[in-house]
Design an enzyme around this catalytic site. Structure first.
Site, PDB file in Angstrom:
ATOM      1  N   ASP A   1       4.045   1.644  -5.744  1.00  0.00           N
ATOM      2  CA  ASP A   1       3.249   0.995  -4.704  1.00  0.00           C
ATOM      3  C   ASP A   1       3.912  -0.521  -4.385  1.00  0.00           C
ATOM      4  O   ASP A   1       5.032  -0.475  -4.603  1.00  0.00           O
ATOM      5  CB  ASP A   1       1.680   1.157  -5.159  1.00  0.00           C
ATOM      6  CG  ASP A   1       0.495   0.521  -4.023  1.00  0.00           C
ATOM      7  OD1 ASP A   1       0.462   1.382  -3.318  1.00  0.00           O
ATOM      8  OD2 ASP A   1       0.119  -0.611  -4.245  1.00  0.00           O
TER       9      ASP A   1
ATOM     10  N   LYS B 298      -4.978   5.454  -9.663  1.00  0.00           N
ATOM     11  CA  LYS B 298      -4.127   4.382  -9.660  1.00  0.00           C
ATOM     12  C   LYS B 298      -3.710   3.603 -10.833  1.00  0.00           C
ATOM     13  O   LYS B 298      -4.689   3.638 -11.672  1.00  0.00           O
ATOM     14  CB  LYS B 298      -4.861   3.475  -8.437  1.00  0.00           C
ATOM     15  CG  LYS B 298      -3.761   2.548  -7.690  1.00  0.00           C
ATOM     16  CD  LYS B 298      -3.014   3.314  -6.465  1.00  0.00           C
ATOM     17  CE  LYS B 298      -2.105   2.447  -5.956  1.00  0.00           C
ATOM     18  NZ  LYS B 298      -1.587   3.059  -4.740  1.00  0.00           N
TER      19      LYS B 298
HETATM   20  P1  NDP Z   1       6.403  -3.314  -1.249  1.00  0.00           P
HETATM   21  O1  NDP Z   1       6.295  -3.896  -2.373  1.00  0.00           O
HETATM   22  O2  NDP Z   1       7.419  -2.537  -0.685  1.00  0.00           O
HETATM   23  O3  NDP Z   1       5.988  -4.376   0.327  1.00  0.00           O
HETATM   24  C1  NDP Z   1       4.755  -5.181   0.359  1.00  0.00           C
HETATM   25  C2  NDP Z   1       5.294  -5.902   1.491  1.00  0.00           C
HETATM   26  O4  NDP Z   1       3.849  -6.710   1.725  1.00  0.00           O
HETATM   27  C3  NDP Z   1       5.946  -7.224   1.085  1.00  0.00           C
HETATM   28  O5  NDP Z   1       6.784  -7.524   2.399  1.00  0.00           O
HETATM   29  C4  NDP Z   1       5.174  -8.269   0.746  1.00  0.00           C
HETATM   30  O6  NDP Z   1       5.826  -9.453   0.750  1.00  0.00           O
HETATM   31  C5  NDP Z   1       4.112  -8.125   1.352  1.00  0.00           C
HETATM   32  N1  NDP Z   1       2.937  -8.517   0.769  1.00  0.00           N
HETATM   33  C6  NDP Z   1       2.420  -7.931  -0.418  1.00  0.00           C
HETATM   34  N2  NDP Z   1       1.240  -8.502  -0.895  1.00  0.00           N
HETATM   35  C7  NDP Z   1       1.199  -9.602  -0.061  1.00  0.00           C
HETATM   36  C8  NDP Z   1       0.103 -10.433  -0.072  1.00  0.00           C
HETATM   37  N3  NDP Z   1      -0.950 -10.598  -1.049  1.00  0.00           N
HETATM   38  N4  NDP Z   1      -0.022 -11.302   1.083  1.00  0.00           N
HETATM   39  C9  NDP Z   1       1.075 -11.242   1.943  1.00  0.00           C
HETATM   40  N5  NDP Z   1       2.131 -10.349   1.863  1.00  0.00           N
HETATM   41  C10 NDP Z   1       2.095  -9.463   0.886  1.00  0.00           C
HETATM   42  O7  NDP Z   1       4.895  -2.469  -1.031  1.00  0.00           O
HETATM   43  P2  NDP Z   1       4.840  -1.037  -0.120  1.00  0.00           P
HETATM   44  O8  NDP Z   1       5.311  -1.316   1.179  1.00  0.00           O
HETATM   45  O9  NDP Z   1       4.989   0.006  -0.979  1.00  0.00           O
HETATM   46  O10 NDP Z   1       3.042  -1.140   0.186  1.00  0.00           O
HETATM   47  C11 NDP Z   1       2.522  -1.930   1.301  1.00  0.00           C
HETATM   48  C12 NDP Z   1       1.226  -1.301   1.341  1.00  0.00           C
HETATM   49  O11 NDP Z   1       1.051   0.153   1.522  1.00  0.00           O
HETATM   50  C13 NDP Z   1      -0.015  -1.589   0.149  1.00  0.00           C
HETATM   51  O12 NDP Z   1      -1.265  -1.588   0.657  1.00  0.00           O
HETATM   52  C14 NDP Z   1       0.197   0.147  -0.602  1.00  0.00           C
HETATM   53  O13 NDP Z   1      -1.015   0.276  -1.269  1.00  0.00           O
HETATM   54  C15 NDP Z   1       0.491   0.819   0.706  1.00  0.00           C
HETATM   55  N6  NDP Z   1       0.835   2.030   0.320  1.00  0.00           N
HETATM   56  C16 NDP Z   1       2.060   2.353  -0.011  1.00  0.00           C
HETATM   57  C17 NDP Z   1       2.631   3.667  -0.279  1.00  0.00           C
HETATM   58  C18 NDP Z   1       4.147   4.059  -0.778  1.00  0.00           C
HETATM   59  O14 NDP Z   1       4.324   4.997  -0.664  1.00  0.00           O
HETATM   60  N7  NDP Z   1       4.707   2.772  -1.186  1.00  0.00           N
HETATM   61  C19 NDP Z   1       1.700   4.852   0.116  1.00  0.00           C
HETATM   62  C20 NDP Z   1       0.603   4.533   0.823  1.00  0.00           C
HETATM   63  C21 NDP Z   1       0.085   3.153   0.861  1.00  0.00           C
HETATM   64  P3  NDP Z   1       7.090 -10.122  -0.149  1.00  0.00           P
HETATM   65  O15 NDP Z   1       8.332  -9.177   0.532  1.00  0.00           O
HETATM   66  O16 NDP Z   1       6.767 -11.449   0.120  1.00  0.00           O
HETATM   67  O17 NDP Z   1       6.643  -9.654  -1.393  1.00  0.00           O
HETATM   68  O1  2IT Z   2      -1.240   4.283  -1.831  1.00  0.00           O
HETATM   69  C1  2IT Z   2      -0.448   5.463  -1.869  1.00  0.00           C
HETATM   70  O2  2IT Z   2      -0.993   6.747  -1.651  1.00  0.00           O
HETATM   71  C2  2IT Z   2       0.652   5.191  -2.822  1.00  0.00           C
HETATM   72  N1  2IT Z   2       1.020   4.144  -3.342  1.00  0.00           N
HETATM   73  C3  2IT Z   2       1.482   6.527  -3.261  1.00  0.00           C
HETATM   74  C4  2IT Z   2       0.958   7.164  -4.369  1.00  0.00           C
HETATM   75  C5  2IT Z   2       1.761   8.551  -4.657  1.00  0.00           C
HETATM   76  O3  2IT Z   2       1.286   9.196  -5.633  1.00  0.00           O
HETATM   77  O4  2IT Z   2       2.674   8.917  -4.052  1.00  0.00           O
END
Ligand code: NDP
Ligand code: 2IT
Length: 446
Positions: A166, A126
């Protein structure tokens, strides 16, 4: 946890002071491992736990860049290359002001077992930076990404370490990061990063994969209990990449998502979240959810101090960030008729919340199993890059669904084998861990 696990955990805490999220992630995995160590004394003799808990490499670097006013800015960048027993390091990069070594390590640690569960040849890693993209211009984001990659590129490679997105890192940032890598190396090495755009080496379905995958997992949990998602209501926290695509897929299963959130609060829309409007507001305009609420007749923002988890629903899908759903939230959800929880985010439910769900017999899909669709589709993107091919949406989505169904089955079978039927946390931890442990032993003390 038995004495040996407690001792090893204490050493982890002592060697990594002040990294609360990392300690939490390690403890959660260790709590499942006692029966595994009993059956496999060679893991203990081979110091497998100690070897897995210590990252293979941790890189911390300065990220200097110049803002639009001509002022130098300094951020801190990280890449924790955690474990490469199963394949090249693989895992996302997070840009958020809260990022520090403990967050990157917790995410990297989770990633090892998640990637193992996918059955694909990827190790765990990560990265991230304490950069806050909010309010920054296009030019500032581009210069930041370029500077970040100017240090990181020497540690990457399609056979070495393959980042992705992420929180705070989506298609735009992946473009700037890949562009700078290409420029610095003079190589069009598509497989060095995933989440790329469709015209320059990206895979169909990667954008949707994490959210879609989480819903496939929820559908499997429902099926395993002889029911389905059809006709249920749900809350999905967050409104970023994972949340939006979870909401989209829930609708296809007949589940009405009535609430979502961002860092400014949550919106309750009893008519069901309009996913096209949500995409417009959050992805295109990069605006707040208040904008969404203003454009929908029956939607309203939650009151100050209220939580998205106060709303009565049958499915809760936390898709924002770590520790966003605590014991009190869990108790409220259970009291209000909750049936399933699916973790789209990494470690969004606190240990206390998980205990409440478990005692209430709620179907609980832990992140390392339920959100593995994102990284699994990243691995499919790497396959397409390696063969200079690109697959159709339908084929890629089918592969994703097969992988998630396989993970679900593995979790249930493992939970059965260890005498705790239906315990997805135990099943995911044990199945993810044993595969890595066996590879660590096989590769010798390196
Ligand atoms: P984004 O940046 O696209 O979206 C994050 C969302 O969560 C936004 O709506 C943001 O609000 C909100 N958010 C983030 N941090 C906080 C916080 N501290 N308090 C309140 N709201 C918060 O990220 P992702 O959708 O990609 O990721 C979301 C989760 O999924 C994370 O835990 C990530 O690790 C996990 N994940 C992501 C993957 C991926 O492929 N992207 C794969 C597997 C897991 P705002 O819009 O106001 O910033
Ligand atoms: O938490 C996760 O699994 C991710 N943010 C995606 C990682 C990836 O390499 O696609």
């Amino acid at each position: 946890m038995d004495e040996q696990l407690e001792r090893t955990y204490d050493v982890v805490v002592r060697r990594n002071p002040g990294e609360a999220e990392f300690h939490q992630a390690v403890r959660e995995v260790f709590e499942s491992l006692e029966p595994v160590l009993l059956r496999n004394p060679h893991y203990t003799e081979g110091a497998v736990l100690e070897r897995i808990c210590e990252p293979e490499r941790q890189i911390i670097f300065r990220v200097p860049w110049v803002d639009d006013d001509g002022r130098p800015q300094i951020n801190r960048g990280f890449r924790v290359q955690y474990n490469s027993a199963l394949g090249p390091y693989k895992g996302g990069v997070r840009f958020h002001p809260s990022v520090y070594l403990g967050i990157v390590k917790f995410l990297g640690f989770e990633q090892i077992f998640k990637n193992s569960l996918t059955g694909l040849p990827i190790g765990g890693a990560k990265g991230g930076a304490d950069f806050d993209p909010r309010g920054r211009s296009e030019g500032e984001v581009m210069r930041f990404c370029q500077s970040f990659m100017t240090e990181l590129y020497r540690h990457l490679g399609e056979y070495t370490d393959v980042p992705a997105g992420d929180i705070g890192v989506g298609g735009r940032e992946i473009g700037y990061l890949f562009g700078q890598y290409k420029r610095l190396t003079n190589r069009y090495e598509s497989g060095v990063i995933t989440g790329k755009g469709l015209t320059w080496g990206g895979s169909l379905v990667r954008t949707e994969a994490t959210g879609y995958g989480a819903v496939f997992f929820a559908a499997e949990m429902a099926k395993a209990r002889g029911t389905s998602l059809d006709g249920l209501t749900a809350s999905v926290s967050g409104s970023g990449n994972v949340a939006i695509h979870a909401i989209e897929k829930f609708a296809q299963y007949g589940t009405k998502v009535v609430a979502c959130s961002d860092s400014s609060g949550f919106v309750h829309d009893e008519d069901g979240i309009d996913v096209d409007l949500l995409k417009q507001v959050k992805l295109i305009e990069r605006a707040r959810l208040t904008e969404y609420a203003a454009r929908r007749p029956n939607a309203r923002m939650g009151d100050e101090g209220a939580s998205i988890w106060d709303i009565p629903v049958q499915v809760a899908a936390p898709c924002a960030t770590q520790n966003e759903l605590d014991t009190q939230h869990a108790e409220n959800l259970v009291k209000n008729g909750l049936k399933f929880v699916v973790e789209g985010a990494n470690m969004p439910a606190t240990p206390g919340a998980i205990e409440v769900f478990s005692k209430a017999g709620i179907g609980f899909g832990p992140g390392k199993a339920a959100n593995a669709g994102g990284v699994a589709t990243s691995a499919l993107e790497m396959q397409q890059n390696a063969s200079r091919d690109s697959w159709s949406f339908e084929y890629t989505e089918e592969r994703l669904q097969d992988i998630i169904e396989g993970i679900h089955e593995t979790c249930l079978e493992t939970a059965d084998e260890y005498g705790e039927p239906g315990n997805y946390v135990l099943g995911a931890n044990i199945a993810g861990f044993t595969k890595v442990a066996d590879a660590v032993i096989a590769l010798g003390v390196i």
